[in-house]
Design an enzyme around this catalytic site. Structure first.
Site, PDB file in Angstrom:
ATOM      1  N   SER A 158       4.562  10.010  -4.661  1.00 30.83           N
ATOM      2  CA  SER A 158       3.723   9.722  -3.514  1.00 30.83           C
ATOM      3  C   SER A 158       2.327  10.241  -3.593  1.00 30.83           C
ATOM      4  CB  SER A 158       4.151  10.166  -2.211  1.00 30.83           C
ATOM      5  OG  SER A 158       3.344   9.907  -1.121  1.00 30.83           O
ATOM      6  N   TYR A 208       6.895  17.114   3.091  1.00 35.06           N
ATOM      7  CA  TYR A 208       7.068  15.973   2.063  1.00 35.06           C
ATOM      8  C   TYR A 208       5.930  16.281   1.131  1.00 35.06           C
ATOM      9  CZ  TYR A 208       6.893  10.834   0.933  1.00 35.06           C
ATOM     10  OH  TYR A 208       7.124   9.659   0.353  1.00 35.06           O
TER      11      TYR A 208
HETATM   12  N1  LIG Z   1       7.941   3.387   1.713  1.00 31.35           N
HETATM   13  C1  LIG Z   1       6.840   3.959   1.467  1.00 31.35           C
HETATM   14  O1  LIG Z   1       5.889   3.616   2.251  1.00 31.35           O
HETATM   15  C2  LIG Z   1       6.797   5.248   0.556  1.00 31.35           C
HETATM   16  C3  LIG Z   1       5.172   5.475   0.140  1.00 31.35           C
HETATM   17  C4  LIG Z   1       5.173   6.539  -0.745  1.00 31.35           C
HETATM   18  C5  LIG Z   1       6.137   7.113  -1.415  1.00 31.35           C
HETATM   19  N2  LIG Z   1       7.347   6.606  -1.281  1.00 31.35           N
HETATM   20  C6  LIG Z   1       8.407   7.183  -2.088  1.00 31.35           C
HETATM   21  O2  LIG Z   1       8.992   6.066  -2.648  1.00 31.35           O
HETATM   22  C7  LIG Z   1      10.593   6.336  -2.852  1.00 31.35           C
HETATM   23  C8  LIG Z   1      11.273   5.266  -2.582  1.00 31.35           C
HETATM   24  O3  LIG Z   1      10.658   5.071  -0.956  1.00 31.35           O
HETATM   25  P1  LIG Z   1      11.731   3.921  -0.174  1.00 31.35           P
HETATM   26  O4  LIG Z   1      10.693   3.460   0.874  1.00 31.35           O
HETATM   27  O5  LIG Z   1      12.180   2.770  -0.940  1.00 31.35           O
HETATM   28  O6  LIG Z   1      12.855   4.625   0.496  1.00 31.35           O
HETATM   29  P2  LIG Z   1      14.000   4.179   1.535  1.00 31.35           P
HETATM   30  O7  LIG Z   1      13.953   2.623   1.664  1.00 31.35           O
HETATM   31  O8  LIG Z   1      13.750   5.165   2.829  1.00 31.35           O
HETATM   32  O9  LIG Z   1      15.309   4.587   0.747  1.00 31.35           O
HETATM   33  C9  LIG Z   1      15.358   5.749  -0.095  1.00 31.35           C
HETATM   34  C10 LIG Z   1      16.688   5.960  -0.368  1.00 31.35           C
HETATM   35  O10 LIG Z   1      16.906   7.424  -0.664  1.00 31.35           O
HETATM   36  C11 LIG Z   1      18.291   7.922  -0.228  1.00 31.35           C
HETATM   37  N3  LIG Z   1      18.050   9.087   0.726  1.00 31.35           N
HETATM   38  C12 LIG Z   1      17.481   9.156   1.874  1.00 31.35           C
HETATM   39  N4  LIG Z   1      17.596  10.623   2.499  1.00 31.35           N
HETATM   40  C13 LIG Z   1      18.210  11.154   1.390  1.00 31.35           C
HETATM   41  C14 LIG Z   1      18.412  12.582   1.264  1.00 31.35           C
HETATM   42  N5  LIG Z   1      18.274  13.354   2.250  1.00 31.35           N
HETATM   43  N6  LIG Z   1      19.012  12.876  -0.125  1.00 31.35           N
HETATM   44  C15 LIG Z   1      18.995  12.123  -0.952  1.00 31.35           C
HETATM   45  N7  LIG Z   1      18.706  10.744  -0.797  1.00 31.35           N
HETATM   46  C16 LIG Z   1      18.347  10.244   0.409  1.00 31.35           C
HETATM   47  C17 LIG Z   1      18.820   6.887   0.652  1.00 31.35           C
HETATM   48  O11 LIG Z   1      19.964   6.159   0.069  1.00 31.35           O
HETATM   49  P3  LIG Z   1      21.266   6.850   0.403  1.00 31.35           P
HETATM   50  O12 LIG Z   1      21.436   7.002   1.849  1.00 31.35           O
HETATM   51  O13 LIG Z   1      22.093   5.801  -0.173  1.00 31.35           O
HETATM   52  O14 LIG Z   1      21.712   7.877  -0.425  1.00 31.35           O
HETATM   53  C18 LIG Z   1      17.636   5.632   0.825  1.00 31.35           C
HETATM   54  O15 LIG Z   1      18.346   4.339   0.649  1.00 31.35           O
HETATM   55  C19 LIG Z   1      10.919   7.755  -2.077  1.00 31.35           C
HETATM   56  O16 LIG Z   1      10.803   8.810  -2.830  1.00 31.35           O
HETATM   57  C20 LIG Z   1       9.680   7.718  -0.949  1.00 31.35           C
HETATM   58  O17 LIG Z   1       9.411   9.033  -0.759  1.00 31.35           O
HETATM   59  C21 LIG Z   1       7.560   5.658  -0.326  1.00 31.35           C
END
Ligand SMILES: NC(=O)c1ccc[n+]([C@@H]2O[C@H](COP(=O)([O-])OP(=O)(O)OC[C@H]3O[C@@H](n4cnc5c(N)ncnc54)[C@H](OP(=O)(O)O)[C@@H]3O)[C@@H](O)[C@H]2O)c1
Length: 264
Positions: free
Chosen positions: A154, A167
């Site tokens: 991130s 985070y």
């Molecule tokens: N969305 C944003 O705006 C954003 C911005 C910057 C960075 N990011 C990063 O980009 C990556 C992908 O983001 P995303 O928005 O696609 O995420 P998301 O839709 O929230 O999904 C992430 C997945 O991580 C798994 N997860 C959730 N809690 C967890 C835990 N406690 N331990 C292990 N796995 C867990 C879940 O799968 P299960 O429940 O099946 O395990 C979930 O489907 C993440 O690392 C996030 O921090 C996101």
């Protein structure tokens, strides 16, 4: 003068025939990247903790002609990850690409946050990256053919934010881990390790930020020269690039992929 090889140029973005392991495949970005690797001709092994979502994604991908399978695992649990790698190798024979797309956040002021809550975030976003990368790295070393690791962190890995002591710390740790893993793994074993650092992109958790009338959205736009917030497919090109031979001289990097967020 050293010439450039025509076959290399023509095929340098290809991941065809490779085996890609995608964590957080049940999430917004993970599901898109899993499909993207599949559309690009890779065999995709998808993982997450939610079996119902994995099963649904597998059906969706198979209906599109994608060669894929899944394994349920908590990425922070060593025994789960050990079994996951064995299952992926039993299915496809090897792992050539790792895309780390899982993640978690629960924003809280440090004064209100319990140490246990902070530790949970650290395990979900930092320890889990270590465990998954360590086990995949060992598998790639045993295969003796190098490999590519792409870790999604991130922009919060580089700057603080209120309520984000868990985070930001875990994402910052993951980015430095990526750089350190490159020092351990690239020269000796041919494994390139890089991270992609996005700002906000659309997911179930961030959907509320996408109302164009909202102050949050308007504030973000002041820092986004590209003029919009991101969609998960905005990261497909960069992830495929970092997974292919086109990025052969890139390792240990934490790459901005944020619509220009850092420029103003
Ligand atoms: N969305 C944003 O705006 C954003 C911005 C910057 C960075 N990011 C990063 O980009 C990556 C992908 O983001 P995303 O928005 O696609 O995420 P998301 O839709 O929230 O999904 C992430 C997945 O991580 C798994 N997860 C959730 N809690 C967890 C835990 N406690 N331990 C292990 N796995 C867990 C879940 O799968 P299960 O429940 O099946 O395990 C979930 O489907 C993440 O690392 C996030 O921090 C996101």
């Amino acid at each position: 003068m050293v010439p450039v090889n025509k076959d290399f140029v023509n095929n340098m973005f290809s991941v065809e025939g490779k085996v890609a392991l995608v964590t957080g495949a049940t999430g917004a970005l993970g599901s898109v990247l899993a499909k993207a690797y599949g559309y690009a001709g890779a065999k995709v092994f998808m993982t997450g903790r939610n079996e119902a979502k994995l099963k649904a994604l597998e059906e969706e991908c198979k209906a599109e002609g994608i060669e894929c399978a899944y394994g349920v695992a908590d990425p922070a649990k060593e025994e789960d990850v050990d079994a996951l790698i064995k299952a992926a190798v039993a299915k496809y024979g090897e792992i050539n690409i790792l895309a780390v797309c899982h993640g978690y956040n629960k924003p809280q002021n440090i004064l209100d946050q319990s140490v246990a809550d902070w530790q949970y975030i650290m395990d979900a976003d930092c320890k889990s990256v270590y465990v998954v990368c360590k086990y995949v790295a060992q598998q790639m070393v045993d295969q003796g053919k190098g490999g590519k690791m792409v870790v999604v962190t991130s922009q919060r890995s580089k700057r603080g934010m209120a309520g984000y002591t868990g985070y930001c710390t875990s994402k910052g740790g993951a980015d430095l881990m990526v750089s350190s893993m490159a020092c351990d793994l690239t020269a000796k074993y041919g494994i390139n390790v890089n991270s992609i650092c996005p700002t906000v992109f659309r997911s179930e958790l961030t959907e509320w930020m996408f109302d164009p009338e909202s102050a949050v959205y308007q504030n973000f736009l002041k820092r986004e020269p590209i003029g919009r917030l991101a969609e998960p497919d905005d990261f497909v090109g960069f992830a495929l690039f970092l997974s292919s031979e086109a990025s052969k001289y890139m390792t240990g990097g934490n790459y901005d992929c944020s619509g220009g967020y850092l420029t103003c």
